[in-house]
Enzyme design. Structure first.
Site, PDB file in Angstrom:
ATOM      1  N   GLU A  77       0.871  -1.176   0.000  1.00  0.00           N
ATOM      2  CA  GLU A  77       0.000   0.000   0.000  1.00  0.00           C
ATOM      3  C   GLU A  77       0.900   1.216   0.000  1.00  0.00           C
ATOM      4  OE1 GLU A  77      -3.947  -0.788   2.660  1.00  0.00           O
ATOM      5  OE2 GLU A  77      -2.137  -0.517   3.814  1.00  0.00           O
ATOM      6  N   ILE A  78       0.556   2.192  -0.805  1.00  0.00           N
ATOM      7  CA  ILE A  78       1.149   3.521  -0.651  1.00  0.00           C
ATOM      8  C   ILE A  78      -0.047   4.425  -0.419  1.00  0.00           C
ATOM      9  CG2 ILE A  78       2.463   5.404  -1.697  1.00  0.00           C
ATOM     10  CD1 ILE A  78       3.929   3.340  -3.419  1.00  0.00           C
TER      11      ILE A  78
END
Ligand code: GDP
Ligand code: MN
Length: 346
Positions: A234-235
């Site tokens: 995840e960013i």
């Protein structure tokens, strides 16, 4: 980048251009790990450093339910170009809440073991999923940051990344970024959707105007289609989880007990929340980042993109456009342009 699909509209500040100004945002990597994960992490961290972080030197936070060993700290610090920080998770973020009926939870684990549901009999996996859903972003070490990139042991980045992904998020008003999406095992979340719709009927004001309900439901919200972003990558913008909408949603789920009475994963929880509480333009598919978490690969199928970024992966193994992936749906519901040759990789 000439043939890079659907990206012309974005601002990229590239590290490789003469005008690169080196301005960073408040961002950090975050990895939840056990001491025993160290030697799976070395290869992962090295790939992230070589492909991206050695150019940008972002910090890296490690979290653990126990103290990290000196060996772990020393090794990770040697590999990472930014500052490393090591935190212990407070007990109340990694334990059964008082309202959970232990006998009922135990019975569920035994039943799930019988049925061979993946991690169905594990207590620690449940603490992990609850922690990643409701608590990692509350750890004091994350207070200094606006964005994070989640990294897990045994994962790998396949392509050079020559722009600052965090700045990309900020400049383009993106708040949740993913690589792989997939369908959840229904037996791990039988009542998650029902619990979500109960919550939403109490708080319709939390639903974003231009939400992405059509990514997570095929029937206007009656049922969950099991699509979720694979949250081992995840960013994202930490304010997504720090928001009142998400805090209230997590509390509601936690009170319902499904992290223990079922085996709710942080991936469907994050994904449903992002799809409902964010506007669809705020969610980004990082299709240019080659990524591997066993057993699935994202390998850019666009030759020009893959070769420009020197992606060391096999395009035939790409999962992105396969039937069990939800990324095709993501492109369709958002009317995004797919790579020209995507149908060769279905
Ligand atoms: P999977 O990807 O769903 O198969 O689950 P993983 O085994 O990769 O676990 C997800 C993340 O949580 C990884 O970053 C693990 O290192 C971490 N993790 C899982 N269980 C524990 C645990 O009991 N303690 C700690 N500290 N980390 C854990
Ligand atoms: Mn994993």
């Amino acid at each position: 980048y000439s043939s890079k699909y659907d990206d012309d509209k974005y601002n990229y500040v590239k590290y490789s251009i003469p005008e690169y100004d080196g301005k960073k945002v408040k961002a950090t990597f975050v990895t939840l790990a056990r001491n025993s994960d160290l030697y799976k992490l070395v290869a992962t961290v090295k790939s992230v450093e070589d492909r991206f972080n050695s150019k940008f030197q972002y910090d890296w936070i490690f979290l653990n339910d126990e103290e990290f060993s000196e060996d772990f700290k020393k090794t990770m610090t040697a590999f990472i170009s930014g500052e490393t920080k090591f935190g212990v998770i407070p007990k109340e973020h990694w334990s059964f809440p008082s309202w959970i009926d232990q006998d009922r939870a135990k019975k569920v684990r035994e039943e799930m073991k019988e049925k061979k549901i993946i991690y169905g009999d594990s207590v620690s996996y449940r603490h992990m999923c609850r922690f990643e859903s409701g608590f990692f972003w509350r750890h004091p070490l994350l207070d200094d940051y606006e964005y994070y990139w989640r990294v897990e042991p045994d994962t790998k980045m396949y392509c050079d990344i020559d722009y600052d992904v965090f700045r990309f998020m900020k400049d383009n008003k993106k708040r949740y970024g993913f690589t792989i999406s997939i369908k959840e095992f229904v037996s791990t979340i039988p009542t998650l959707w029902e619990t979500t719709t109960d919550f939403l009927s109490l708080h319709p004001e939390y639903i974003a105007e231009n939400n992405m309900l059509d990514f997570v439901s095929n029937d206007g919200g009656l049922s969950y289609n099991l699509c979720h972003f694979w949250s081992n990558f995840e960013i994202a913008d930490l304010s997504v989880w720090r928001s009142k909408a998400y805090v209230d949603y997590f509390d509601y789920l936690d009170k319902a007990g499904g992290f223990f009475y079922e085996r709710w994963g942080d991936a469907p929880v994050h994904s449903i929340a992002a799809s409902l509480f964010l506007n669809r333009e705020e969610i980004h598919h990082f299709g240019d980042l080659g990524y591997y978490h066993p057993p699935y690969h994202q390998c850019p199928v666009d030759d020009n993109l893959r070769l420009t970024n020197k992606c060391g992966c096999v395009p035939k193994k790409d999962f992105t456009w396969r039937g069990y992936s939800c990324t095709r749906k993501f492109y369709d519901v958002n009317k995004l342009k797919k790579p020209a040759n995507w149908e060769d990789f279905k």
